[in-house]
Design a protein around this motif. Structure first.
Motif, PDB file in Angstrom:
ATOM      1  N   GLY A 191       0.791  -1.225   0.000  1.00 45.18           N
ATOM      2  CA  GLY A 191       0.000   0.000   0.000  1.00 45.18           C
ATOM      3  C   GLY A 191       0.821   1.271   0.000  1.00 45.18           C
ATOM      4  N   ASP A 192       2.143   1.161  -0.127  1.00 44.17           N
ATOM      5  CA  ASP A 192       3.019   2.329  -0.144  1.00 44.17           C
ATOM      6  C   ASP A 192       2.828   3.081  -1.462  1.00 44.17           C
ATOM      7  N   ILE A 193       2.425   4.356  -1.385  1.00 44.08           N
ATOM      8  CA  ILE A 193       2.147   5.128  -2.598  1.00 44.08           C
ATOM      9  C   ILE A 193       3.361   5.928  -3.059  1.00 44.08           C
ATOM     10  N   SER A 194       4.511   5.748  -2.421  1.00 40.28           N
ATOM     11  CA  SER A 194       5.692   6.500  -2.825  1.00 40.28           C
ATOM     12  C   SER A 194       6.207   6.077  -4.190  1.00 40.28           C
ATOM     13  N   THR A 195       5.769   4.898  -4.682  1.00 38.19           N
ATOM     14  CA  THR A 195       6.234   4.426  -5.989  1.00 38.19           C
ATOM     15  C   THR A 195       5.252   4.745  -7.106  1.00 38.19           C
ATOM     16  N   GLU A 196       4.182   5.487  -6.800  1.00 41.22           N
ATOM     17  CA  GLU A 196       3.189   5.786  -7.832  1.00 41.22           C
ATOM     18  C   GLU A 196       3.774   6.630  -8.956  1.00 41.22           C
ATOM     19  N   ASP A 197       4.649   7.601  -8.622  1.00 36.12           N
ATOM     20  CA  ASP A 197       5.242   8.434  -9.667  1.00 36.12           C
ATOM     21  C   ASP A 197       6.097   7.593 -10.613  1.00 36.12           C
ATOM     22  N   ARG A 198       6.846   6.651 -10.061  1.00 38.08           N
ATOM     23  CA  ARG A 198       7.672   5.794 -10.906  1.00 38.08           C
ATOM     24  C   ARG A 198       6.798   4.890 -11.779  1.00 38.08           C
ATOM     25  N   LEU A 199       5.690   4.385 -11.213  1.00 39.24           N
ATOM     26  CA  LEU A 199       4.767   3.552 -11.983  1.00 39.24           C
ATOM     27  C   LEU A 199       4.142   4.361 -13.116  1.00 39.24           C
ATOM     28  N   ARG A 200       3.765   5.591 -12.840  1.00 37.14           N
ATOM     29  CA  ARG A 200       3.163   6.439 -13.880  1.00 37.14           C
ATOM     30  C   ARG A 200       4.177   6.713 -14.995  1.00 37.14           C
ATOM     31  N   ASP A 201       5.440   6.913 -14.635  1.00 36.96           N
ATOM     32  CA  ASP A 201       6.480   7.147 -15.633  1.00 36.96           C
ATOM     33  C   ASP A 201       6.679   5.917 -16.513  1.00 36.96           C
ATOM     34  N   VAL A 202       6.631   4.728 -15.909  1.00 31.83           N
ATOM     35  CA  VAL A 202       6.795   3.491 -16.672  1.00 31.83           C
ATOM     36  C   VAL A 202       5.635   3.302 -17.655  1.00 31.83           C
ATOM     37  N   ILE A 203       4.412   3.558 -17.204  1.00 25.53           N
ATOM     38  CA  ILE A 203       3.242   3.391 -18.074  1.00 25.53           C
ATOM     39  C   ILE A 203       3.283   4.373 -19.231  1.00 25.53           C
ATOM     40  N   GLN A 204       3.659   5.629 -18.956  1.00 23.34           N
ATOM     41  CA  GLN A 204       3.727   6.627 -20.023  1.00 23.34           C
ATOM     42  C   GLN A 204       4.815   6.280 -21.029  1.00 23.34           C
ATOM     43  N   ALA A 205       5.959   5.783 -20.538  1.00 21.14           N
ATOM     44  CA  ALA A 205       7.042   5.405 -21.451  1.00 21.14           C
ATOM     45  C   ALA A 205       6.623   4.253 -22.342  1.00 21.14           C
ATOM     46  N   TYR A 206       5.967   3.272 -21.764  1.00 25.07           N
ATOM     47  CA  TYR A 206       5.521   2.119 -22.566  1.00 25.07           C
ATOM     48  C   TYR A 206       4.487   2.540 -23.604  1.00 25.07           C
ATOM     49  N   ASN A 207       3.533   3.373 -23.218  1.00 23.87           N
ATOM     50  CA  ASN A 207       2.513   3.822 -24.168  1.00 23.87           C
ATOM     51  C   ASN A 207       3.127   4.653 -25.290  1.00 23.87           C
ATOM     52  N   HIS A 208       4.158   5.439 -24.960  1.00 22.77           N
ATOM     53  CA  HIS A 208       4.823   6.226 -25.999  1.00 22.77           C
ATOM     54  C   HIS A 208       5.506   5.309 -27.017  1.00 22.77           C
ATOM     55  N   LEU A 209       6.221   4.303 -26.547  1.00 21.88           N
ATOM     56  CA  LEU A 209       6.872   3.372 -27.458  1.00 21.88           C
ATOM     57  C   LEU A 209       5.862   2.567 -28.248  1.00 21.88           C
ATOM     58  N   LYS A 210       4.744   2.249 -27.615  1.00 20.22           N
ATOM     59  CA  LYS A 210       3.712   1.491 -28.313  1.00 20.22           C
ATOM     60  C   LYS A 210       3.085   2.322 -29.425  1.00 20.22           C
ATOM     61  N   ASN A 211       2.817   3.594 -29.153  1.00 16.16           N
ATOM     62  CA  ASN A 211       2.244   4.470 -30.173  1.00 16.16           C
ATOM     63  C   ASN A 211       3.234   4.733 -31.301  1.00 16.16           C
ATOM     64  N   ALA A 212       4.536   4.694 -30.962  1.00 17.61           N
ATOM     65  CA  ALA A 212       5.562   4.914 -31.982  1.00 17.61           C
ATOM     66  C   ALA A 212       5.849   3.656 -32.789  1.00 17.61           C
ATOM     67  N   GLY A 213       5.236   2.534 -32.413  1.00 18.55           N
ATOM     68  CA  GLY A 213       5.402   1.303 -33.189  1.00 18.55           C
ATOM     69  C   GLY A 213       6.559   0.439 -32.770  1.00 18.55           C
ATOM     70  N   TYR A 214       7.078   0.628 -31.556  1.00 14.18           N
ATOM     71  CA  TYR A 214       8.203  -0.176 -31.092  1.00 14.18           C
ATOM     72  C   TYR A 214       7.758  -1.433 -30.352  1.00 14.18           C
ATOM     73  N   CYS A 215       6.496  -1.533 -30.022  1.00 14.93           N
ATOM     74  CA  CYS A 215       6.019  -2.735 -29.331  1.00 14.93           C
ATOM     75  C   CYS A 215       4.537  -2.885 -29.579  1.00 14.93           C
TER      76      CYS A 215
END
Length: 206
Positions: free
Chosen positions: A182-206
């Motif tokens: 339940g520790d929310i201190s990692t939420e910012d890192r999780l949000r960064d990971v999701i945004q990075a993955y979606n960016h690569l997915k939209n760019a056609g890398y995955c």
């Protein structure tokens, strides 16, 4: 005022214990607890809108062990994360709503042939346009935003789509608050990971 007046000789005041109104409320639903239930706690997945009623100490103990994704397959967790990007609202592909059989037949009859359709817009509506072949990945120009996305996921630029997806799945499990008690201190890192993955997915890398 006359103290010997017959008008006031029969006024009586009840004792305080008779006039006391006891406030009653829900009792904590934790087994064996009799404290007032001052807090609510969700009952879990597939029981949205239903809550347990606990006292402060027991709602805190419940929240520490609560995991919404407990028992959910990895594929369903990934789908939930994807739907969360749109607020779990339904989405449709272009041309999939309001186009009946007559409209699709008309599009097929009047669809010009022999031109490039790199985004597949007409193909989804029954057209005959040929999509342009996707250029090889090694010939693409890597932009700074894509480099940052690769760095956020901790993978090489030459990583395959399978490697990117596998790395994304590992990081989501690692940084999700439910996996950290339940520790929310990692939420910012999780949000960064999701945004990075979606960016690569939209760019056609995955």
């Amino acid at each position: 005022m006359k103290f010997d007046s017959p008008i006031f000789d029969r006024i009586r005041v009840k004792p305080n214990r008779d006039r006391t109104v006891k406030a009653e409320g829900p009792v904590c639903e934790w087994h064996g607890c009799t404290h007032p239930a001052t807090h609510r706690a969700p009952k879990g997945r597939d029981r949205e809108g239903q809550f347990w009623r606990y006292c402060f100490d027991h709602v805190r103990a419940y929240n520490q062990s609560y995991n919404y994704f407990s028992g959910m397959p990895d594929e369903d967790v990934m789908a939930y994360q994807k739907d969360a990007m749109t607020g779990h609202r339904p989405t449709w592909k272009m041309g999939s709503r309001g186009a009946g059989a007559a409209r699709e037949a008309h599009a097929r009859q009047h669809q010009p042939e022999g031109f490039a359709d790199p985004f597949g817009m007409f193909g989804e509506m029954g057209g005959t346009a040929r999509p342009e072949p996707e250029p090889p990945r090694e010939n693409r120009m890597i932009r700074n935003a894509e480099r940052r996305a690769f760095e956020s996921l901790g993978v090489e630029i030459s990583a395959t789509p399978q490697e990117i997806k596998a790395r994304f799945k590992i990081l989501v499990k690692k940084y999700h608050p439910d996996a950290n008690g339940g520790d929310i201190s990692t939420e910012d890192r999780l949000r960064d990971v999701i945004q990075a993955y979606n960016h690569l997915k939209n760019a056609g890398y995955c």
